[in-house]
Design a protein around this motif. Structure first.
Motif, short mmCIF file in Angstrom:
data_model
loop_
_atom_site.label_atom_id
_atom_site.label_comp_id
_atom_site.label_asym_id
_atom_site.label_seq_id
_atom_site.Cartn_x
_atom_site.Cartn_y
_atom_site.Cartn_z
N TRP A 245 6.62 40.43 24.21
CA TRP A 245 6.40 38.84 24.90
C TRP A 245 6.79 37.95 24.52
O TRP A 245 7.23 37.21 25.72
CB TRP A 245 4.73 38.75 24.13
N ASP A 263 11.42 37.70 32.50
CA ASP A 263 11.30 39.04 33.34
C ASP A 263 13.15 38.75 32.54
O ASP A 263 13.29 39.11 33.67
CB ASP A 263 11.50 39.70 34.51
N VAL A 598 -1.69 35.43 26.41
CA VAL A 598 -1.96 36.51 26.57
C VAL A 598 -3.36 37.11 25.98
O VAL A 598 -3.69 36.94 25.02
CB VAL A 598 -1.22 37.69 25.87
N VAL A 616 -6.09 34.37 31.15
CA VAL A 616 -6.13 35.28 30.85
C VAL A 616 -7.15 36.03 30.47
O VAL A 616 -8.32 35.10 29.65
CB VAL A 616 -4.98 35.29 29.58
N ASN A 620 -7.01 41.22 32.73
CA ASN A 620 -5.10 41.08 33.26
C ASN A 620 -5.36 41.56 31.74
O ASN A 620 -3.82 41.06 31.32
CB ASN A 620 -4.33 40.05 33.23
N THR A 621 -5.31 42.13 30.33
CA THR A 621 -5.38 42.62 28.78
C THR A 621 -4.14 43.23 29.32
O THR A 621 -3.10 43.98 29.84
CB THR A 621 -5.90 43.52 28.78
N GLY A 622 -3.27 41.98 27.96
CA GLY A 622 -2.01 42.37 28.02
C GLY A 622 -0.53 42.41 29.24
O GLY A 622 0.61 42.34 28.66
N THR A 623 -1.70 41.28 29.57
CA THR A 623 -0.51 40.91 30.46
C THR A 623 0.01 39.40 30.55
O THR A 623 -1.16 38.52 30.83
CB THR A 623 -0.67 40.87 32.33
N SER A 625 0.30 35.11 30.29
CA SER A 625 0.83 34.35 31.63
C SER A 625 1.63 33.54 30.74
O SER A 625 1.50 32.16 29.59
CB SER A 625 -0.90 33.04 31.69
#
Length: 633
Positions: A245, A263, A598, A616, A620-623, A625
């Motif tokens: 993260w 990314d 997150v 969040v 969308n757990t673990g993804t 913003s």
């Protein structure tokens, strides 16, 4: 060579993630603090054989290796599950070589343990082998729950390590594992071989939430693995392996390019704006103990020792008062007022009266995670607004009566005119805790009122778990919310304050409040509190849902934040909503670079900063913003 006897391991009891306090004799000695007490003169220190107390072990190159291994194995067995214990230990190696290709020296490091070389340079102590931290498996056979999420409070520093797992099983032999989370630092290391910051040899989930590397050189790229966030500062390496993260690099030769953010989610600063390496003990060629006090520097890159001794000054051990937990605050303050520096040997010091650092360039150095615990609502430590005062390697715990602060730098509401940007007050590896082993209460954990202060790695933690015996709510969280109280983790009122590695978690209002101008933060990590019972408990007076994890005051005009995350896990009430992870004034000089929120599995954060950024929640757990820049260019 000086060695101490390490007690045999004792059983531990478990609660939630964490083990209970180990049975056996406690090492705590109350620190009497009567203002009427007459402080005795401080004793002289033997420069070649200082008395560091019973919890310091010093090995020499002539110590038989089987004795070293037996001692360290026993210490690890005692400390591996001692998350909430009162034991503190320092392990030091005199200059020389330890282990070999034929017989590598291999050991693990447990809670509240510092392992360091006693050379002037990292290469003066050479270890061929492995110095490791593994996941702890906290479940059962059906669900082993092997994680590093609670691998806190340990230090590795000032030595050369040639990693060698020979004799271990195939997976364990593949790397030197350092699977850790907060309040864990690696400093002044020269590493040859592969280091993994994730323990991939145990069963899952193998989560980790670290961490910090500074002033270190690696000949092989470390594996980040499952580490959620990490700061590497002023170091050298061929490259970096991956990110989860929030991986931040400041003044690192070989740091990855961050142009593709998010990314991967790398944040790279070519130079560290302000830095000062942590003071360290060393033994000179005549066998005398000293403390090297590095100088503050600006716009730095790479290790401080590449061209010889780290720039700075050497202070002989005879210029320190070597304190034990049995010493009164009156005795400690008397020593400080007479011009002594302060060395806190391992242990827990109950502090009912403030330890006061008033003199410029005073060094307060803790060994083995020495811990000051507030008693009766005291502020355990105050540092005056004076140039060059340093506090390093010290932990500070709240007590069961509310303290206004645990560490205060500069006078509240004072006129701070004595600071020096070229010689800042510096806090290195200073850790704070509210709750956990016992009930804790504080208003503000770390309060910085002085200008030109440098914070180089801190963890400010209102405990999300512990052994206090709470029962009401999910995992006792409702009791915890009402009992272990802490309004803010960090409040910065001074100008030109810099933080490299600011980890602040679980406080009941804004975790960090920044009121001063020209603040700079390089890596910020925050978890919002797990334990609000209701939305009403987590709503600001003006009706705003939730308190931001990081707030810059509305009248601030210049501020910079690089690489920051606010995480939410409202396990006590998953319906709770927080409007923003960050709140800052809309001013041209206030800039956030690479920030995110997150959801860890419960709760909602609607926006990253000031209404910008996606929500969040449990969809969308673990993804995360991400917001690349705020305001947008």
């Amino acid at each position: 060579m000086t060695t101490t006897t390490v007690p045999a391991p004792t059983p531990a009891r478990r609660r939630r993630w964490a083990p209970g306090i180990a049975a056996g004799a406690a090492l705590v000695t109350a620190l009497a603090a009567s203002t009427a007490a007459q402080a005795a003169p401080t004793p002289d220190v033997d420069p070649r054989h200082p008395d560091f107390g019973p919890n310091v072990t010093i090995f020499g190159p002539d110590t038989p290796q089987d004795e070293i291994e037996a001692t360290l194995d026993a210490l690890h067995a005692r400390q591996v599950d001692a998350e909430m214990s009162t034991d503190r230990y320092g392990v030091y190696f005199l200059p020389g070589s330890y282990g070999s290709v034929a017989d590598p020296l291999q050991f693990n490091v447990g809670y509240y343990t510092e392992v360091a070389g006693l050379g002037a340079q990292p290469g003066d102590v050479e270890i061929d082998g492995a110095i490791e931290v593994y996941n702890r498996c906290l479940g059962d056979d059906a669900n082993p729950n092997c994680i590093a999420l609670v691998n806190f409070w340990r230090t590795l520093a000032n030595l050369r390590l040639t990693t060698d797992g020979a004799g271990q099983d195939g997976c364990r032999a593949s790397a030197n594992f350092w699977a850790v989370s907060q309040a864990v630092s690696m400093r002044r290391l020269d590493v040859e071989g592969f280091v993994s910051l994730m323990d991939y040899c145990t069963a899952g989930p193998q989560y980790a939430s670290g961490g910090f590397i500074a002033d270190s050189r690696f000949d092989t790229a470390p594996l980040n693995g499952s580490q959620q966030q990490w700061l590497t500062r002023n170091s050298e390496m061929p490259s970096w392996s991956n990110a989860v993260w929030n991986q931040v690099f400041s003044g690192v030769v070989g740091a990855p390019d961050d142009s593709a953010f998010p990314d991967p989610p790398y944040t790279t600063l070519d130079e560290t704006p302000v830095s000062r390496e942590k003071p360290y003990l060393f033994v000179d060629d005549a066998g005398r103990y000293n403390v090297r006090v590095p100088a503050a520097r600006t716009a730095t890159r790479g290790v401080s020792w590449a061209d010889g001794l780290t720039p700075g000054r050497t202070v002989p051990i005879t210029d320190f008062f070597v304190a034990k937990p049995s010493d009164s605050v009156a005795t400690i303050n008397n020593a400080l007022s007479r011009g002594k520096n302060l060395l806190l040997t391992p242990g827990v010091y109950d502090v009912a009266q403030t330890i006061k650092v008033k003199r410029a360039d005073t060094v307060v150095l803790g060994m083995g995670h020495a811990t000051l615990t507030a008693v009766g609502g005291a502020v355990p430590l105050e540092v005056a607004d004076v140039p060059g005062a340093i506090v390093a390697g010290v932990s500070i715990d709240a007590g069961d009566v509310e303290s206004p602060a645990l560490l205060r730098v500069g006078k509240a509401h004072g006129n701070n005119h004595r600071s020096d940007a070229a010689n800042p007050v510096t806090l290195s590896d200073v850790y704070f805790r509210v709750g956990g082993p016992h009930v804790g209460k504080v208003d503000v954990a770390l309060e910085i009122n002085a200008d030109d202060v440098l914070v180089d790695h801190t963890w400010v933690w209102r405990g999300d778990h512990g052994v206090e015996g709470f029962t009401e709510g999910v995992n006792g969280d409702t009791d915890r919310w009402r009992t272990n109280t802490g309004r803010n983790g960090v409040v910065v009122n001074g100008d030109r304050v810099t933080a490299t590695g600011l980890f602040v978690e679980h406080f009941q209002e804004n975790n960090t409040v920044w009121n001063g101008e020209d603040g700079t933060v390089v890596l910020y990590q925050n978890e919002l509190p797990y334990d609000p019972p209701t939305q009403a408990d987590w709503t600001q007076p003006d009706g705003t849902l939730g308190w931001e994890g990081y707030k810059v005051a509305d009248d601030v005009r210049r501020h910079a934040l690089y690489g920051a995350g606010v995480y939410v896990f409202n396990q006590n009430n998953p319906s709770i909503v927080t409007e923003n992870g960050f709140s800052v004034p809309d001013a041209p000089g206030v800039r956030l670079h690479h920030v995110m929120t997150v959801n860890l599995s419960a709760g909602t954060v609607r926006h990253v900063v000031n209404g910008v950024g996606d929500q969040v929640d449990d969809t969308n757990t673990g993804t995360p913003s991400f917001v690349v820049d705020y305001p947008a260019p």
